[in-house]
Design an enzyme around this catalytic site. Structure first.
Site, PDB file in Angstrom:
ATOM      1  N   TYR B 274       0.853  -1.186   0.000  1.00  0.00           N
ATOM      2  CA  TYR B 274       0.000   0.000   0.000  1.00  0.00           C
ATOM      3  C   TYR B 274       0.891   1.238   0.000  1.00  0.00           C
ATOM      4  O   TYR B 274       1.893   1.288   0.712  1.00  0.00           O
ATOM      5  CB  TYR B 274      -0.865   0.032   1.262  1.00  0.00           C
ATOM      6  CG  TYR B 274      -1.796  -1.149   1.411  1.00  0.00           C
ATOM      7  CD1 TYR B 274      -3.124  -1.052   1.004  1.00  0.00           C
ATOM      8  CD2 TYR B 274      -1.345  -2.352   1.960  1.00  0.00           C
ATOM      9  CE1 TYR B 274      -3.981  -2.135   1.148  1.00  0.00           C
ATOM     10  CE2 TYR B 274      -2.196  -3.436   2.096  1.00  0.00           C
ATOM     11  CZ  TYR B 274      -3.513  -3.322   1.692  1.00  0.00           C
ATOM     12  OH  TYR B 274      -4.361  -4.385   1.825  1.00  0.00           O
ATOM     13  N   HIS B 280      -6.671   0.455  -1.471  1.00  0.00           N
ATOM     14  CA  HIS B 280      -6.316  -0.637  -2.374  1.00  0.00           C
ATOM     15  C   HIS B 280      -4.789  -0.758  -2.400  1.00  0.00           C
ATOM     16  O   HIS B 280      -4.098   0.247  -2.434  1.00  0.00           O
ATOM     17  CB  HIS B 280      -6.887  -0.276  -3.752  1.00  0.00           C
ATOM     18  CG  HIS B 280      -6.471  -1.176  -4.864  1.00  0.00           C
ATOM     19  ND1 HIS B 280      -7.014  -2.420  -5.045  1.00  0.00           N
ATOM     20  CD2 HIS B 280      -5.563  -1.011  -5.855  1.00  0.00           C
ATOM     21  CE1 HIS B 280      -6.459  -2.981  -6.115  1.00  0.00           C
ATOM     22  NE2 HIS B 280      -5.586  -2.149  -6.620  1.00  0.00           N
ATOM     23  N   LYS B 311      -3.001  -4.602  -9.944  1.00  0.00           N
ATOM     24  CA  LYS B 311      -1.782  -4.203  -9.235  1.00  0.00           C
ATOM     25  C   LYS B 311      -0.598  -4.294 -10.202  1.00  0.00           C
ATOM     26  O   LYS B 311      -0.668  -4.989 -11.201  1.00  0.00           O
ATOM     27  CB  LYS B 311      -1.535  -5.128  -8.041  1.00  0.00           C
ATOM     28  CG  LYS B 311      -2.691  -5.180  -7.051  1.00  0.00           C
ATOM     29  CD  LYS B 311      -2.361  -6.021  -5.843  1.00  0.00           C
ATOM     30  CE  LYS B 311      -3.619  -6.444  -5.089  1.00  0.00           C
ATOM     31  NZ  LYS B 311      -4.517  -5.342  -4.701  1.00  0.00           N
TER      32      LYS B 311
END
Lengths: 333, 333
Positions: B274, B280, B311
């Site tokens: 993070y 998220h 990601k």
């Protein structure tokens, strides 16, 4: 309720039996109710019992000396808090259906607790799942990761149903070009019709090593360059891909059941597999020798990926020409 | 246009120069235009040239004897058909920006062609990407899978910007319980505030091995059981996790930049990270020693998974206490 701890188990005396009758804690015996360390720590945490001479911390310190205890406790507690009755054994716990307990029913899951780095030996796990199935129980892995979060996987041994008759393409003529096998014109069209190969252009179609060796093994391929060049090609393919033998076993088995295996490279696995019932491939299949092993964290990656593309994750283990499929599916108990 | 083939390159004579001027084919020289085998086969396929004494198939057979030729041809053709000018070298091709060619601009991508099973050596690829960046070019891998489908990856060396000041939690008291480290009450709250640990219950918080070793190394952890028990814990953690040293290097580097690394087990990688700017996690980070290697098909799995959970996929390579991040991102040219 006051319990005593003798260094290995916790005893509650006869008045403890109410915990067994109502909530499935412990094993009742002549001397009263015996609790496993996990059960005792949980009841301590919930202030349902006290243990003579121990606080939560000192009892935890005593138990935590035995390796794996803390992981088992976390899983025990989680399952309890989800409202299930859970009992120790055979490896590591038995879990009852919601609303059931030892007095009223059979356990439903066999649950094994493991850390994220545990090496999963496919041959061994097939044996474990078979034993569980033999007892009509589901086999579940409870993985405790480094940050003590829990993930549950059901391990199944799916029997693939026949999807269709195996599509044949007759005897096909092709040519070996170094490391590539190419079919042309009608041969290309026939192969494409049976879901083999990739188009090079309007006239030509390329076969993958797996497809080539499969078709050659079935006597369905006749190579223009003479049998020598096909043999050389197959030898070179085998030498350059240590997985090819396992892949071929799975590929052949799937084809014989009428499934269509295609490369799974984009998903990082050997095959994506179509049943022919939909344009979507329903499974990812990774082929291995039965004596292979894989860390649970690597299996987790495969399961997460397969889930995100809405496919089942199957490992195809080959052992003496038989192929056994092992499915790992994340479940929320 | 009629060309000649001398066994290694194809020559078009002076009238071939129009192909260079208009479309960036070949290298012009005193003797006319020289084509690489890939260029010649492509022009043959498009009926732009003929080669004396050869058909498409016989010329392909001649070229395909050299290993890797067919893969390079497939990539060359694909890039051409996407409307780019592509030239051989340095490894394996240079690709121009759309609309540009050797006469009008610099190449934009350095493109390396590889089969799906190629072992990627992280140290070597960092060197290759650095050379490309030095020439102000992007570094792209063109992977040809077993079914001859193509996938392109841009490999980048992102420099992570400082996300925040490293959150400190003061000096924390904790206790070692066998293989688990637990902080209680205020210590638990302070750790949680700084994004360390997992709650055991309202009073207690568990630290992972990585967190514990990191905090201990920073002198931020004081252990109730005395330093001996912490040392024993750290030794046992190191022994049970071969990756812990590499994980610690990446963890420490990320923490120092103000990022919050948490377990990535559910995604099959070491960390989800993070930046603190969103709830998220933006990155998956997998830590390795710089001399590690991984087959491209395994990297493909990671890239696909990271993409499916929105990601970035970063490999953190540790070399003598420096950490270098390598990002693989699938691109559509």
């Amino acid at each position: 309720m006051i319990a005593t701890f003798d260094g290995s188990s916790v005893n509650l005396g006869r008045e403890g039996k109410v915990l067994y009758d109502q909530s499935g804690f412990g094993r009742p015996g002549a001397g009263g109710l015996t609790l496993s360390p996990e059960e005792a720590l949980y009841l301590l945490h919930r202030n349902k019992i006290e243990i003579e001479g121990y606080t939560f911390d000192s009892f935890l310190a005593e138990c935590a000396a035995s390796p794996g205890f803390f992981r088992c406790y976390l899983v025990y507690r989680d399952i309890r808090e989800r409202g299930y009755v859970i009992q120790p054994g055979p490896h590591d716990f038995r879990v009852y259906r919601r609303g059931q307990r030892p007095a009223t029913g059979q356990s439903h899951y066999v649950l094994r607790v493991l850390p994220e780095r545990e090496l999963i030996r496919f041959e061994a796990i097939v044996g474990d799942v078979r034993s569980a199935l033999h007892m009509r129980k589901h086999y579940v892995l409870a993985v405790v990761d480094d940050e003590d979060e829990l993930t549950y996987y059901e391990v199944k041994l799916p029997r693939l149903e026949k999807a269709a008759d195996c599509a044949g393409a007759g005897i096909i003529d092709a040519k070996v070009f170094g490391t590539t096998v190419i079919a042309e014109h009608d041969a290309a069209a026939a192969l494409e019709q049976a879901w083999f190969g990739t188009r090079l252009d309007a006239e030509r179609l390329m076969l993958s090593p797996t497809e080539t060796v499969f078709l050659a093994g079935r006597g369905m391929l006749r190579c223009g360059g003479g049998p020598a060049s096909l043999d050389t090609y197959i030898e070179a393919s085998m030498a350059s891909d240590a997985d090819l033998r396992a892949k071929l076993a799975a590929y052949t088995h799937l084809r014989d059941l009428g499934y269509i295996p295609r490369t799974g490279y984009k998903f990082g696995h050997h095959f994506r597999v179509y049943s022919g019932k939909s344009t979507h491939s329903e499974m990812l299949v990774h082929a291995l020798d039965a004596d292979a092993g894989m860390p649970m964290s690597v299996i987790s990656r495969s399961v997460r990926l397969a889930h995100s593309v809405r496919k089942k994750m199957l490992f195809a283990c080959t052992h003496e020409n038989t192929v056994c499929y092992i499915e790992f599916a994340r479940i929320k108990l």
